[in-house]
Each structure stands twice: as structure tokens, then as C-alpha cells.
Write a protein that holds these residues in place. Structure first.
Motif, PDB file in Angstrom:
ATOM      1  N   ASP A 165     124.527 -40.423 -33.005  1.00 29.31           N
ATOM      2  CA  ASP A 165     124.734 -41.892 -32.516  1.00 29.31           C
ATOM      3  C   ASP A 165     123.258 -42.676 -32.988  1.00 29.31           C
ATOM      4  N   GLN A 166     122.360 -41.999 -33.678  1.00 29.74           N
ATOM      5  CA  GLN A 166     121.427 -42.906 -34.063  1.00 29.74           C
ATOM      6  C   GLN A 166     121.279 -43.264 -35.486  1.00 29.74           C
ATOM      7  N   THR A 167     122.157 -42.941 -36.318  1.00 27.21           N
ATOM      8  CA  THR A 167     122.008 -43.101 -37.823  1.00 27.21           C
ATOM      9  C   THR A 167     123.573 -43.091 -38.121  1.00 27.21           C
ATOM     10  N   ARG A 168     123.738 -43.753 -39.461  1.00 28.64           N
ATOM     11  CA  ARG A 168     124.854 -43.768 -40.096  1.00 28.64           C
ATOM     12  C   ARG A 168     124.965 -42.554 -41.339  1.00 28.64           C
ATOM     13  N   PHE A 169     123.925 -41.975 -41.381  1.00 27.98           N
ATOM     14  CA  PHE A 169     123.836 -40.921 -42.430  1.00 27.98           C
ATOM     15  C   PHE A 169     123.943 -39.614 -41.653  1.00 27.98           C
ATOM     16  N   GLY A 170     124.034 -38.611 -42.523  1.00 26.61           N
ATOM     17  CA  GLY A 170     124.309 -37.300 -42.041  1.00 26.61           C
ATOM     18  C   GLY A 170     122.862 -36.815 -41.037  1.00 26.61           C
ATOM     19  N   SER A 171     123.182 -36.050 -40.010  1.00 27.78           N
ATOM     20  CA  SER A 171     122.110 -35.866 -39.313  1.00 27.78           C
ATOM     21  C   SER A 171     122.216 -34.581 -38.395  1.00 27.78           C
ATOM     22  N   VAL A 172     121.047 -33.991 -38.173  1.00 30.40           N
ATOM     23  CA  VAL A 172     121.201 -32.822 -37.427  1.00 30.40           C
ATOM     24  C   VAL A 172     119.980 -32.869 -36.284  1.00 30.40           C
ATOM     25  N   GLY A 173     120.467 -32.783 -35.094  1.00 25.69           N
ATOM     26  CA  GLY A 173     119.647 -33.126 -33.956  1.00 25.69           C
ATOM     27  C   GLY A 173     119.318 -31.926 -33.101  1.00 25.69           C
ATOM     28  N   ILE A 174     118.386 -32.230 -32.134  1.00 26.51           N
ATOM     29  CA  ILE A 174     117.799 -31.059 -31.212  1.00 26.51           C
ATOM     30  C   ILE A 174     118.537 -31.410 -30.100  1.00 26.51           C
ATOM     31  N   ASP A 175     118.862 -30.511 -29.291  1.00 26.33           N
ATOM     32  CA  ASP A 175     119.539 -30.753 -27.947  1.00 26.33           C
ATOM     33  C   ASP A 175     118.210 -30.513 -27.023  1.00 26.33           C
ATOM     34  N   THR A 176     117.775 -31.796 -26.861  1.00 28.59           N
ATOM     35  CA  THR A 176     116.432 -31.715 -25.971  1.00 28.59           C
ATOM     36  C   THR A 176     116.838 -31.683 -24.561  1.00 28.59           C
ATOM     37  N   GLU A 177     118.137 -32.334 -24.429  1.00 28.29           N
ATOM     38  CA  GLU A 177     118.592 -31.967 -22.927  1.00 28.29           C
ATOM     39  C   GLU A 177     118.766 -30.756 -22.357  1.00 28.29           C
ATOM     40  N   ALA A 178     119.249 -30.082 -23.297  1.00 25.76           N
ATOM     41  CA  ALA A 178     119.620 -28.512 -22.835  1.00 25.76           C
ATOM     42  C   ALA A 178     118.199 -27.908 -22.923  1.00 25.76           C
ATOM     43  N   GLY A 179     117.351 -28.329 -23.467  1.00 29.08           N
ATOM     44  CA  GLY A 179     116.025 -27.606 -23.520  1.00 29.08           C
ATOM     45  C   GLY A 179     115.342 -27.796 -22.049  1.00 29.08           C
ATOM     46  N   MET A 180     115.289 -28.895 -21.825  1.00 30.28           N
ATOM     47  CA  MET A 180     114.382 -29.535 -20.543  1.00 30.28           C
ATOM     48  C   MET A 180     115.231 -28.852 -19.460  1.00 30.28           C
ATOM     49  N   GLN A 181     116.541 -28.805 -19.549  1.00 32.13           N
ATOM     50  CA  GLN A 181     117.456 -28.049 -18.332  1.00 32.13           C
ATOM     51  C   GLN A 181     116.924 -26.591 -18.140  1.00 32.13           C
ATOM     52  N   GLN A 182     116.749 -25.871 -19.265  1.00 31.19           N
ATOM     53  CA  GLN A 182     116.278 -24.456 -19.188  1.00 31.19           C
ATOM     54  C   GLN A 182     114.865 -24.322 -18.763  1.00 31.19           C
ATOM     55  N   ALA A 183     114.025 -25.455 -19.192  1.00 31.16           N
ATOM     56  CA  ALA A 183     112.363 -25.608 -18.724  1.00 31.16           C
ATOM     57  C   ALA A 183     112.475 -25.625 -16.980  1.00 31.16           C
ATOM     58  N   PHE A 184     113.249 -26.457 -16.637  1.00 33.02           N
ATOM     59  CA  PHE A 184     113.181 -26.827 -15.178  1.00 33.02           C
ATOM     60  C   PHE A 184     113.946 -25.626 -14.331  1.00 33.02           C
ATOM     61  N   ALA A 185     114.825 -25.002 -14.901  1.00 31.13           N
ATOM     62  CA  ALA A 185     115.398 -23.833 -14.341  1.00 31.13           C
ATOM     63  C   ALA A 185     114.504 -22.969 -13.932  1.00 31.13           C
TER      64      ALA A 185
END
Length: 347
Positions: A165-185
Motif C-alpha cells: 500500500d506504499q508504492t505502485r511498484f513491486g515490493s517486499v515488506g517486513i511485517d513489523t506488527e508481527a515482530g512487535m507482537q512477539q517482542a511484547f509477548a
């Protein structure tokens, strides 16, 4: 480290806009056949000059760039991939570069690597060069889409660490939300409630990692506010040291710290120990990267590890799919890499 692009940014319909302009599009706009377009762009004879100019004008209007990949297949040449890295002195980016190189080389592709050194001007210069020398580009790029399109017209382009949702080009993102969920758990499970963060982005342009950190703070109803996040001016160990000093000065009761990346987290450990604090007994420290050097520091760094090999694989597959209509990427749509918590002694 990456993460400087806000995941909330919306840029229209990315899937539709990522479609590469084809020779058929040029032929339709110019009102000629595919064969006439091919003769015009390859400067062949037997074509009226006015028709040739009309075809060339159509290529400029559409940003069409003849596929060197297709030409290479006819000549049995290899594909050349351009790779733009924002800071090769940062071990994270070096590990990402190695991953892309390995995956590309498995396909027999050549790779040209450019280091933009976190400078948008140098980044755009690199794109100018690679648009002439390569068949496609993968990159950590901070320039907005319209600027990328201007400096790499018609190029297959895949951006690392931007969401779909940040670009009209091809992209590979990092699921930072899932990462922070693990950190806080993990941290709250160990009894921590006064958790701070050392961010790698300025306060006026907060990183997605900061936003997901604060979302977890709210979810767990912790006695922590936005002022428990300190911005570091660089993605480095020394910046982490300075940031940890500022955090401890403001909140000496902090018992755990999440670093924007592993280098900043290592700096936090160094400052904590210099100030007589035991890690993790007095303050736990958790990083975000999964660098090999995390095992070499004392105590070894607990981190949210990003699979750089998977990041490279997804990016190369998207490039291959853009170059050839016969190949589809394994992960279509929102391609993201999920960090995984690696427990060591620091937290």
C-alpha cells in the motif's frame, strides 16, 4: 536499517499501476503494428520517418523501455539485475545484498550493486545508471514513486521494505506488527511493564516500528507514553549509546528497551553496562534485524530476526515475473517477511 516508510501511506491502486508498459501498448497508441514498433525502436529500414517519429513519441509518452531481457533470451545472454543498497557499511544491508546476489546467481543472472549512502541524490544517480545497464532493479529506495519512475522509466522495479500500500511498484515488506507482537509477548511475559524504545527515525517522521511499539503499549495498558521513545540520529552503535543515555536520563526506571535495529540495541547494551546496569537483570535489551554479530556481543543479543534470504527470494521472484509473462511470483499481492524472535541472553 530500513523501516523509514510509513505503512499508513496510501498510493492508489498498486497492483494495477505496477503493470509494465508493453510493445502492444505502444503499437495501440501509435496506431501501428507490433512489427512497425520493433523496426522503429531498433532503427531498422523500410519505415516512414513520420511513422517512426510517431512510434518514438508514443514510447516516450508511455515510458516504454524495450526489454533487454527478451533481447538477451534471443542472444542467449544473461539477465543483468541492478541492486540499490542504501548503506553497505551497515551489516544489515550487506547481508541483504548477499541474499539477493545468491538468489539471482542461482538463476544465472549478473548483479550490479550500487550504494546510495542514504542520499536521495546518489540513489537517483544510481537509478539513472542502472536503467541503462540493467534489465530490472531491486532496491532500498527512499525516493517517492514519481521520482523513481522518472529515473528508471519503464524498468521492472521491486522495492525492499515497502508495503504493497506504499508504492505502485513491486515490493517486499517486513511485517513489523508481527515482530512487535512477539517482542511484547516475551517482555511482558517476563514481567516488564516499563518498556522503552530507541527509534531509528526522527520524531516528525516516526517509523512503522515506533507506531507498532506504541500500539502494543496501549494493548498491554503499560505506564508508558510516547516520551519513552527516543529518536536516534543514525542507525549505528554510537547512536544507540547516545539514545540509551537519553532514555535512562529521562526514565531511570525503565526495565526493558526495544532497539529499532541490532546496531542501536548493541549501543544500548554498551551504555547500560557503562552506567553500571546489568543486562538483562536490571534492563533487558531486544534488537530488530537478526544480524550475525548479535551472537558475538556480551551478553548475546535477543532479536527479531528478519530472514534476509527470504527477502531476496521474494524480490527476485517478483522481478522474474515482471520480466516474463510466463512466470508468476510465488507470493502475489502483499509479499512480506515475518520476523521471528530469537532468544539469547540480553532479554
Amino acid at each position: 536499517m530500513p523501516g523509514k516508510h510509513d505503512e499508513r501511506q496510501k498510493l492508489g491502486s498498486p497492483r494495477a499501476a505496477r503493470r509494465r508498459t508493453t510493445i502492444d501498448d505502444v503499437a495501440k497508441l501509435a496506431g501501428v503494428s507490433r512489427q512497425t514498433v520493433s523496426r522503429a525502436i531498433n532503427d531498422k529500414g523500410e519505415i516512414d520517418p513520420a511513422t517512426k517519429e510517431r512510434v518514438l513519441e508514443a514510447t516516450r509518452t508511455l515510458g516504454y523501455r524495450p526489454s533487454r531481457f527478451a533481447q538477451g533470451m534471443r542472444r542467449q545472454d544473461s539477465v543483468t539485475l541492478g541492486l540499490v543498497i542504501s548503506d553497505l557499511s551497515n551489516p544489515y544491508f550487506a547481508e541483504v545484498a548477499v541474499a539477493v546476489l545468491e538468489v539471482a546467481e542461482e538463476r544465472g543472472w549478473h548483479v550490479i550493486v550500487c550504494d546510495s549512502r542514504n542520499d536521495e541524490g546518489k540513489e537517483q544517480e544510481a537509478l539513472d545508471v542502472l536503467s541503462r545497464q540493467a534489465d530490472a532493479i531491486i532496491g532500498h529506495c527512499s525516493s517517492p514513486d514519481d521520482m523513481l519512475a522518472r529515473h528508471a522509466p519503464g524498468m521492472p522495479l521491486v522495492l525492499l521494505e515497502r508495503g504493497v500500500d506504499q508504492t505502485r511498484f513491486g515490493s517486499v515488506g517486513i511485517d513489523t506488527e508481527a515482530g512487535m507482537q512477539q517482542a511484547f509477548a516475551h517482555l511482558t511475559g517476563a514481567g516488564h511493564r516499563r518498556i522503552g524504545m530507541l527509534d531509528g527515525a526522527p520524531d516528525d517522521r516516526p517509523s512503522a516500528r515506533r507506531e507498532h511499539f506504541l500500539a502494543q503499549v496501549r494493548l498491554y495498558d503499560l505506564p508508558v507514553g510516547p516520551d519513552w521513545v527516543v529518536s536516534c540520529d543514525r542507525h549505528s552503535v554510537s547512536a544507540g549509546e547516545r539514545g540509551m543515555d537519553a532514555l535512562l536520563d529521562a526514565h531511570p526506571d525503565v526495565t526493558a528497551v526495544v532497539g529499532f535495529n541490532d546496531l542501536i540495541a548493541v549501543g544500548a547494551i554498551r551504555t547500560a553496562r557503562r552506567r553500571g546496569l546489568r543486562v538483562p537483570d536490571d534492563v533487558a535489551v531486544l534488537g530488530f534485524d537478526g544480524l550475525a554479530l548479535g551472537e558475538l556481543v556480551e551478553p548475546p543479543l535477543t532479536t527479531l530476526s528478519i530472514d534476509k534470504r527470504e527477502l531476496g527470494r521474494l524480490a527476485v521472484e517478483q522481478v522474474a515475473a515482471q520480466l516474463s509473462a510466463d512466470e508468476k511470483p510465488a507470493a502475489e499481492g502483499d509479499a512480506r517477511v515475518r520476523p521471528e524472535l530469537v532468544l539469547r541472553a540480553s532479554a
